[in-house]
Design an enzyme around this catalytic site. Sequence first.
Site, short mmCIF file in Angstrom:
data_model
loop_
_atom_site.label_atom_id
_atom_site.label_comp_id
_atom_site.label_asym_id
_atom_site.label_seq_id
_atom_site.Cartn_x
_atom_site.Cartn_y
_atom_site.Cartn_z
N LYS A 13 11.42 1.77 -14.25
CA LYS A 13 12.61 2.10 -14.42
C LYS A 13 12.96 0.53 -14.22
CE LYS A 13 11.93 4.46 -10.74
NZ LYS A 13 10.48 3.88 -10.71
N ARG A 88 16.21 10.42 -5.09
CA ARG A 88 15.11 10.62 -4.61
C ARG A 88 14.27 11.50 -4.00
NH1 ARG A 88 13.18 4.63 -4.68
NH2 ARG A 88 11.49 4.17 -4.48
N ARG A 127 2.97 -6.95 -10.78
CA ARG A 127 4.17 -7.50 -11.07
C ARG A 127 4.17 -8.52 -10.15
NH1 ARG A 127 8.53 -2.68 -9.37
NH2 ARG A 127 6.75 -3.20 -7.75
N ARG A 160 5.86 -8.56 -4.38
CA ARG A 160 6.18 -7.46 -3.58
C ARG A 160 5.47 -6.78 -2.39
NH1 ARG A 160 9.68 -3.52 -6.23
NH2 ARG A 160 9.26 -1.49 -4.79
N ARG A 171 2.61 5.63 -2.40
CA ARG A 171 4.13 5.69 -2.58
C ARG A 171 4.06 6.79 -3.96
NH1 ARG A 171 4.98 -0.10 -4.76
NH2 ARG A 171 6.83 0.81 -5.64
#
Length: 214
Positions: A13, A88, A127, A160, A171
């Site tokens: 996203k 969310r 990431r 992160r 998650r």
Amino acid sequence: MKLIMLGPPGVGKGTQAQKLCKEFDMKQISTGDILREAVKNKTPLGEEANSYMTLGKLVPDSVMLGLVENTLFNDNAPTSYILDGFPRTVPQAEGLTKLFKEHNDEIDIILLFEADSSMIVERLSARRTCKDCKTVYNLISMPPKTEGVCDHCNGELYQRDDDKKETIQNRLKIYTKQTEPLVDYYSTTGKVKRVEAAGSPNEVYQLTRKQIVK
Ligand code: AP5
């Protein structure tokens, strides 16, 4: 134009939001980025959000709705934007619908990004994000030119805290339980556009564009 981006963590996203903002001169409003900045600056919001975020849990709805209301509805608010990471939960979506009604405004398109969970775990584990300009990289699919350094601003790249394997699984579970029901919530609006997100970033971008530019 006002867009919502829906989809599991790590589906891409943020990557697609950055590309759309560049081409269409929109503002990316990432609730995750706002919260991470608050945690970094040790503000009261950051102190409250931190314990939820490190476990991969969602920050309470009342906190998120207040934050989004302050961001979207003030004299300097952007007129063309992408909501990346909000809403969310169904209560967040209901709250957002109410706010838009009160301000006589509406969302134009809801983009739903889809990819399977093994691909998502792989993407999130690799990431890296720029500490300064927030550009997102991937050690496998989109590496920076120089290891650990942002191509755009020379900022430091970091991993992160919530991109650890156990937190990623948590998650994903929370996404299925609390965020996926939004697809049903928005289904009657006729505004949900699906994007298959398994291809390369540029391939996914072409599919995303097609849903916006008719
Ligand atoms: P947030 O920051 O919103 O995280 P998220 O939704 O989990 O999404 P991500 O940022 O992890 O993934 P993404 O889909 O943007 O993927 P990306 O483009 O980076 O939220 C973090 C936390 O904040 C939450 O867990 C919660 O605690 C809290 N929070 C935030 N909003 C909240 C809310 N509304 N309510 C309550 N709590 C909230 O891509 C991932 C990787 O894949 C990158 O390395 C990228 O380079 C790579 N990649 C992207 N696309 C491709 C592709 N097509 N091919 C190959 N690699 C790709």
